[in-house]
Design a protein around this motif. Structure first.
Motif, PDB file in Angstrom:
ATOM      1  N   ASP A 153      49.596 -49.603  17.690  1.00 39.23           N
ATOM      2  CA  ASP A 153      49.735 -48.672  18.814  1.00 39.23           C
ATOM      3  C   ASP A 153      49.429 -49.360  20.123  1.00 39.23           C
ATOM      4  O   ASP A 153      50.103 -49.168  21.133  1.00 39.23           O
ATOM      5  CB  ASP A 153      48.774 -47.494  18.663  1.00 39.23           C
ATOM      6  CG  ASP A 153      49.179 -46.605  17.525  1.00 39.23           C
ATOM      7  OD1 ASP A 153      48.360 -45.800  17.095  1.00 39.23           O
ATOM      8  OD2 ASP A 153      50.334 -46.752  17.067  1.00 39.23           O
ATOM      9  N   THR A 212      47.934 -49.902  33.522  1.00 39.80           N
ATOM     10  CA  THR A 212      47.855 -48.444  33.500  1.00 39.80           C
ATOM     11  C   THR A 212      49.171 -47.922  34.008  1.00 39.80           C
ATOM     12  O   THR A 212      49.984 -48.664  34.557  1.00 39.80           O
ATOM     13  CB  THR A 212      46.746 -47.901  34.406  1.00 39.80           C
ATOM     14  OG1 THR A 212      47.191 -47.973  35.753  1.00 39.80           O
ATOM     15  CG2 THR A 212      45.473 -48.682  34.259  1.00 39.80           C
ATOM     16  N   SER A 213      49.368 -46.629  33.861  1.00 41.90           N
ATOM     17  CA  SER A 213      50.654 -46.072  34.290  1.00 41.90           C
ATOM     18  C   SER A 213      50.713 -45.915  35.795  1.00 41.90           C
ATOM     19  O   SER A 213      51.730 -45.560  36.338  1.00 41.90           O
ATOM     20  CB  SER A 213      50.901 -44.733  33.604  1.00 41.90           C
ATOM     21  OG  SER A 213      49.738 -43.947  33.642  1.00 41.90           O
ATOM     22  N   GLN A 259      54.963 -50.876  26.765  1.00 42.44           N
ATOM     23  CA  GLN A 259      55.535 -49.814  27.604  1.00 42.44           C
ATOM     24  C   GLN A 259      55.099 -49.920  29.052  1.00 42.44           C
ATOM     25  O   GLN A 259      55.795 -49.500  29.959  1.00 42.44           O
ATOM     26  CB  GLN A 259      55.098 -48.443  27.069  1.00 42.44           C
ATOM     27  CG  GLN A 259      55.948 -47.976  25.908  1.00 42.44           C
ATOM     28  CD  GLN A 259      55.287 -46.821  25.178  1.00 42.44           C
ATOM     29  OE1 GLN A 259      54.242 -46.340  25.592  1.00 42.44           O
ATOM     30  NE2 GLN A 259      55.899 -46.389  24.098  1.00 42.44           N
ATOM     31  N   GLY A 283      46.777 -43.231  31.357  1.00 38.16           N
ATOM     32  CA  GLY A 283      46.382 -44.095  30.254  1.00 38.16           C
ATOM     33  C   GLY A 283      46.092 -45.497  30.746  1.00 38.16           C
ATOM     34  O   GLY A 283      46.822 -46.016  31.584  1.00 38.16           O
ATOM     35  N   GLN A 331      52.204 -51.561  21.267  1.00 38.02           N
ATOM     36  CA  GLN A 331      53.373 -50.776  21.661  1.00 38.02           C
ATOM     37  C   GLN A 331      53.166 -50.222  23.076  1.00 38.02           C
ATOM     38  O   GLN A 331      54.034 -50.323  23.936  1.00 38.02           O
ATOM     39  CB  GLN A 331      53.558 -49.637  20.676  1.00 38.02           C
ATOM     40  CG  GLN A 331      54.942 -49.036  20.754  1.00 38.02           C
ATOM     41  CD  GLN A 331      55.040 -47.823  19.845  1.00 38.02           C
ATOM     42  OE1 GLN A 331      54.166 -47.583  19.010  1.00 38.02           O
ATOM     43  NE2 GLN A 331      56.099 -47.072  20.015  1.00 38.02           N
ATOM     44  N   ARG A 332      51.957 -49.680  23.311  1.00 42.10           N
ATOM     45  CA  ARG A 332      51.687 -49.138  24.640  1.00 42.10           C
ATOM     46  C   ARG A 332      51.632 -50.231  25.688  1.00 42.10           C
ATOM     47  O   ARG A 332      52.061 -50.068  26.816  1.00 42.10           O
ATOM     48  CB  ARG A 332      50.363 -48.384  24.626  1.00 42.10           C
ATOM     49  CG  ARG A 332      50.637 -46.992  24.145  1.00 42.10           C
ATOM     50  CD  ARG A 332      49.447 -46.187  23.949  1.00 42.10           C
ATOM     51  NE  ARG A 332      49.752 -45.335  22.796  1.00 42.10           N
ATOM     52  CZ  ARG A 332      49.022 -44.356  22.372  1.00 42.10           C
ATOM     53  NH1 ARG A 332      47.908 -44.075  23.002  1.00 42.10           N
ATOM     54  NH2 ARG A 332      49.373 -43.641  21.341  1.00 42.10           N
ATOM     55  N   TRP A 333      51.051 -51.334  25.305  1.00 40.39           N
ATOM     56  CA  TRP A 333      50.958 -52.473  26.222  1.00 40.39           C
ATOM     57  C   TRP A 333      52.353 -52.833  26.730  1.00 40.39           C
ATOM     58  O   TRP A 333      52.573 -53.110  27.889  1.00 40.39           O
ATOM     59  CB  TRP A 333      50.317 -53.638  25.483  1.00 40.39           C
ATOM     60  CG  TRP A 333      50.045 -54.832  26.329  1.00 40.39           C
ATOM     61  CD1 TRP A 333      50.831 -55.917  26.489  1.00 40.39           C
ATOM     62  CD2 TRP A 333      48.883 -55.047  27.145  1.00 40.39           C
ATOM     63  NE1 TRP A 333      50.240 -56.798  27.351  1.00 40.39           N
ATOM     64  CE2 TRP A 333      49.036 -56.292  27.780  1.00 40.39           C
ATOM     65  CE3 TRP A 333      47.724 -54.296  27.405  1.00 40.39           C
ATOM     66  CZ2 TRP A 333      48.083 -56.813  28.645  1.00 40.39           C
ATOM     67  CZ3 TRP A 333      46.780 -54.829  28.269  1.00 40.39           C
ATOM     68  CH2 TRP A 333      46.960 -56.068  28.875  1.00 40.39           C
TER      69      TRP A 333
END
Lengths: 154, 889
Positions: free
Chosen positions: B786, B872-873, B793, B852, B789-791
């Protein structure tokens, strides 16, 4: 009056910027970042105009490059689109099928052409012929000068 | 110096480089400026058009005041001289325009102005275009001087409009004759009222008609450039028609033309048509014509795919609304609100509220609309909106019963928005008796209904509900004991929140001691509010005008209402002077600041004091609502400070960094005062206890701590606090509670300013309060997969922030781990392939969004360096967190 013009790629890289108002460097960077983000986030179906603070952004995409002008409230949006188009035509005429690389490698020419076309945020010369002629003239001068300078001195 | 030499060179290349250099690097170095100016002057006088052009470009590019001072006198001469080349004239006109914009005082008006006007007749269209730009700007400031330009502009325009598309040769753009010049001429005419001379006026009308006619002709080219240029002229002509607002015929034609564009397949045209129709709607001649397009506009609202176009549609609906179609428009807007984009919801809410009020024929409809509004978009209903409903209900006897019934019914819904609870609480508290006759809404049922919502509400709402309860005690004596039981319960009397606790104690006391007469006087129905401009309107204006300077007074009042727990129903309005009824004051609902300023004049006032003579603290904390230390930065500017500037400012960032990874500790200490902190945070809320310890044996007097937030910070961080006792005994400690709410992410920290008098000298201490963004972190555990994957994104370059820095402390693995956990993020084990690295994840909670955050820290033991990467977003969040965390290792 056009406040500033930005050219940037789809990846968000700034290719050319021209400011007709005086702003500190930091402010410019901040504005640029913000605008690039706004424009890149918009889909193709959307209108080419965005209200941004007290200004209107007018942008258009040509191939991989976005041309974005910030104009004042009372300025004409549609015509600004055509300002952009005319500028692209001028670049095209000068470079012959202009592409992003032309602007990257000959950025000074792109600036000179813009200067010839727009001054202080207002259109100076709308005639393609005259504008191109002015640029070619100065090129001629420059080339002859260069040739002259490159001759070995005795 | 080299650059100046280049400037004076006779070779074009050298000169060009010289100019390029100084336009980029010129600063106000006085020595050089004089030399540069000299070189420019020479070039201007050189009569070589290329050199003159370069010089003019340089002046326009730099455009500084120095340049204006040096050349503003020179350029007009070049501009009007008979023998100047056309291209130089163009440059000179625009160059002068640029100087005029930066420093109008250096550009003298003179006899050149009339000659500039005559440039409108020039043979060369390029010159006319440039001159028109100049004249338009000059005419805005000096309309009288350039009045003659009107007739010249009209005749020029008429010549262009009637010319065949080939006449103008190179100035024809995709079959449109000189679009730029036409638009500029039309703009110039918008600086003036319709021409007085009948002939000129007739000619202009003819021009405008021709332009409108041309819009109906089939296009001469399929190219978008053709239609853009043609429509650009058309829109500018319509602007002029609207500006003149005198020819009904033209206005209606313009409106019909725009109506056609509303269904055009070009998004740009639809957008512009909606925009100019908005202005058209405000003209009395075309308002009706605009209204005929209502269906199309509503349709646009439903089907447009572009938010900004929908936004224009909302604007237009707002503009075309009047009594005849208000119900339909409001209904459509409410409909749209359910699916509207979050970014424009608040504005729509305000607009609906305004329209509903302005065009309400029957106020039951108004009440229904607003309640619907709260139901659909409760989060976006600002305080002004629900204050206003209450004002209107209180002022109008005929809707009170209906309102009580409706809110009662609305409150039956299992989940209702807190704003509805507020409105419901207030209205039932005032007018609950009007519906109490119905057994289905008996007093007890009303009370139970409200109380069932009580525990789900925030502190301000609960405070308001407590006031409602005490009002019930007066309205319905039969449920007095039930209410007293509630007030007496531990959860009220010992509530951790001071405001709630205080209210519970006071109200309980009031209900037990006071006789029914006194109760009836004290808890009388609210008096009608004086009629005033809707505060919502003011809010909408504020929203509309970005970057406008907000009235200081207003900000102050706004803060005031925050501090009072949001129960003050006096709207934010500078002219607020409601009748100072002491009974209202008691509930903190009305004009608290007024009564605190002057002793209550009426007899009821003295009654009130009698009731509370045995508990003085009751009146005191409520009354100084306006004197609250947080709300009155003007205290700081009082003469005490200026005469005794024993200032010490301890706002260094070290203090902040000390508290980034921990919540408790000593914030500040000197020989007099010690400030300790204890704080807790949960999601976007927090509470901070500040302890002020007097280390001396002497009393501190006038002890006033003030929290100062910069304007920017104020919008993203909401701090609420109560004043502390102004005297601090020797060796004693006082405590202050700050309630913190994070609205959106922020960069700086608030400043705590403390002023007090110690043994005759005035002390002034400022420290930064360590409320930092990472406090609103919530750790998130996630598996390696996870995480990566987020990294990925978050791979946008703006989202990432990286910092490489030298270690300031010994590089101990355990301490580092503790710090990352203290920072607020979760420490993720076995994620990074290199076991020496640290990886963390978490969510920053703000009221508006959740962000996030992922972080990665790579130590390099040999070099004693760290590399910290944050993704971060949100760009600003990455930046701030990276800044904060970098200081920790």
């Amino acid at each position: 009056m056009i406040r500033f013009i930005l050219l940037f790629s789809r990846q968000g890289k700034l290719r050319l910027q021209k400011w007709y108002i005086t702003l500190p460097d930091r402010e410019r960077k901040k504005i640029t970042r913000e605008i690039v983000q706004i424009v890149l986030a918009r889909s193709q179906k959307m209108s080419s105009f965005v209200n941004w603070k007290d200004l209107k952004l007018v942008y258009k995409r040509y191939a991989s490059l976005y041309f974005c002008c910030a104009i004042e409230d009372q300025d004409n949006e549609l015509l600004t689109l055509e300002v952009v188009h005319r500028y692209v035509e001028l670049l095209d005429r000068y470079f012959g099928n202009v592409c992003e690389l032309d602007i990257i490698f000959n950025f000074e020419k792109a600036y000179f052409i813009l200067d010839e076309f727009i001054m202080g945020g207002e259109i100076q010369e709308t005639s393609k012929k005259s504008a191109v002629k002015a640029i070619e003239d100065s090129d001629m001068l420059q080339e002859t000068m260069e040739e002259y300078m490159n001759k070995p001195a005795f | 110096m080299e650059a100046v030499n280049l400037l004076s060179s006779n070779r074009y290349t050298e000169k060009q480089i010289g100019y390029l250099f100084i336009s980029v690097l010129v600063n106000s170095n006085s020595e050089l400026i004089r030399l540069i100016n000299n070189a420019i002057k020479n070039d201007l006088a050189s009569r070589n058009p290329t050199f003159m052009g370069l010089a003019l470009h340089c002046i326009a590019n730099v455009g500084s005041r120095e340049m204006a001072e040096a050349f503003a006198g020179e350029i007009p001469k070049i501009l009007v001289a008979g023998d100047t080349m056309d291209s130089v004239k163009q440059s000179a006109a625009l160059c002068l325009l640029r100087l005029y914009r930066t420093s109008p005082d250096f550009v003298p008006m003179g006899d050149w102005t009339s000659r500039v006007v005559h440039l409108l007749n020039d043979q060369h269209l390029g010159v006319v275009t440039a001159a028109t730009s100049l004249i338009t700007t000059l005419a805005q400031k000096n309309p009288e001087e350039f009045k003659t330009s009107v007739s010249l502009a009209v005749s020029r325009l008429s010549r262009i409009v009637t010319s065949a598309s080939t006449d103008l040769q190179d100035y024809t753009y995709y079959f449109v004759p000189a679009p730029w010049l036409s638009v500029k001429l039309l703009r110039l005419l918008q600086c003036y009222p319709p021409p007085e001379d009948a002939a000129v006026r007739g000619r202009l009308t003819e021009c405008l008609e021709t332009i409108l006619n041309k819009a109906q002709e089939p296009p001469k080219s399929k190219k978008v450039q053709h239609s853009n240029a043609k429509n650009a002229v058309l829109f500018e002509a319509i602007s002029l028609i609207i500006h003149h607002d005198s020819e009904p015929n033209l206005l209606v034609r313009a409106c019909n033309q725009l109506g056609q564009f509303l269904q055009h397949r070009e998004t740009n045209l639809r957008y512009l048509a909606l925009e100019s129709m908005c202005t058209l709607a405000s003209s009395e001649f075309s308002h009706e014509a605009v209204k005929t397009h209502i269906e199309t506009v509503i349709n646009a609202l439903k089907t447009e795919r572009d938010v900004s176009v929908r936004q224009r549609a909302v604007d237009l609906l707002y503009a075309m609304c009047d009594r005849s179609n208000a119900q339909q428009i409001v209904a459509e807007m409410l409909n749209y609100l359910e699916t509207a984009d979050y970014s424009i919801r608040e504005e729509i809410v305000l607009k609906v509220a305004i329209l509903a009020e302005k065009y309400a024929v029957d106020y039951t409809w108004y009440v229904d609309t607003i309640l619907n509004l709260i139901r659909i978009a409760g989060d976006y209903v600002s305080e002004e909106v629900w204050y206003r409903v209450i004002q209107i209900v209180i002022n109008r006897d005929d809707v009170q019963g209906y309102a009580a019934k409706t809110v009662f019914e609305a409150l039956q819904a299992p989940a209702c928005h807190e704003n509805l609870v507020k409105v419901g609480g207030y209205i039932l508290g005032e007018f609950g008796n009007l519906i109490a006759g119905d057994p289905r809404s008996s007093p007890l049922i009303q009370f139970n209904l409200l109380h069932s919502k009580f525990h789900l509400c925030s502190v301000p709402t609960r405070a308001l509900l407590l006031s409602t309860y005490i009002k019930f005690v007066n309205l319905f004596p039969e449920i007095k004991t039930t209410i007293q039981d509630v007030l007496r319960s531990d959860s009220q009397l010992k509530n951790a929140d001071v405001e709630l606790q205080q209210r519970a104690v006071e109200y309980l006391r009031l209900s037990t001691i006071a006789s029914t007469d006194i109760l009836a006087t004290v808890l009388e129905e609210m008096p009608p509010f004086p009629e005033r401009e809707s505060s919502i309107l003011a809010k909408l204006k504020k929203k509309k005008g970005p970057g406008t300077v907000t009235d200081l007074e207003e900000i102050k009042k706004e803060r005031n209402s925050d501090v009072n727990g949001g129960t003050e129903s006096t709207p934010v309005n500078a002219s607020t002077v409601s009748t100072p009824s002491p009974s209202a004051d008691l509930l903190g609902l009305g004009a608290a600041p007024l009564t605190s300023a002057a002793p209550p004049p009426s007899s009821t006032g003295s009654l009130l004091v009698d009731v509370f003579s045995d508990s003085a603290s009751v009146v005191a904390p409520l009354a100084p609502g306006s004197e609250d230390n947080f709300a009155s930065p003007d205290l700081a500017s009082s003469e005490v400070v200026s005469e005794e500037p024993a200032d010490t400012v301890h706002d260094a960032d070290e203090l902040i960094h000390k508290f980034v990874c921990k919540n408790n500790g000593v914030l500040f200490e000197n020989q007099l005062l010690q400030i300790g902190l204890k704080s807790e945070f949960r999601q976007n809320l927090g509470r901070m206890f500040i302890f002020y310890g007097n280390k001396t044996s002497t009393q501190f007097l006038n002890f006033t701590p003030t929290l100062i937030c910069s304007d920017e910070l104020q919008s993203s961080l909401n701090l609420q606090t109560k004043p502390v006792d102004p005297t601090v005994d020797g060796g004693a400690q006082v405590q202050q509670v700050v309630n913190i709410e994070c609205i959106s992410d922020f960069m700086e920290a608030p400043i705590l300013n403390i002023q007090f008098r110690y043994g005759g000298t005035f002390q002034n201490i400022s420290v930064k309060l360590p409320i930092t963004l990472n406090k609103f972190f919530q750790p998130t555990e996630m598996a390696s997969q996870d995480f990566f994957q987020r990294w990925k994104q978050l791979s946008n370059p703006q989202q990432e922030m990286q910092n490489i820095f030298k270690a300031k402390h010994p590089m101990d693995t355990e301490i580092t781990k503790a710090k990352i956990i203290g920072f607020g993020s979760a420490l993720l084990e076995e994620v990074d392939p290199n076991p020496a690295n640290f990886v963390g994840a978490g969510i920053i909670h703000t009221k508006t969004t959740q962000i996030g955050c992922l972080l990665r820290l790579e130590p390099n033991l040999q070099a004693q360096m760290y590399r910290l990467t944050l993704r971060t977003s949100k760009e600003t969040v990455s930046q701030r967190l990276c800044e904060l965390l970098s200081e920790q290792f």
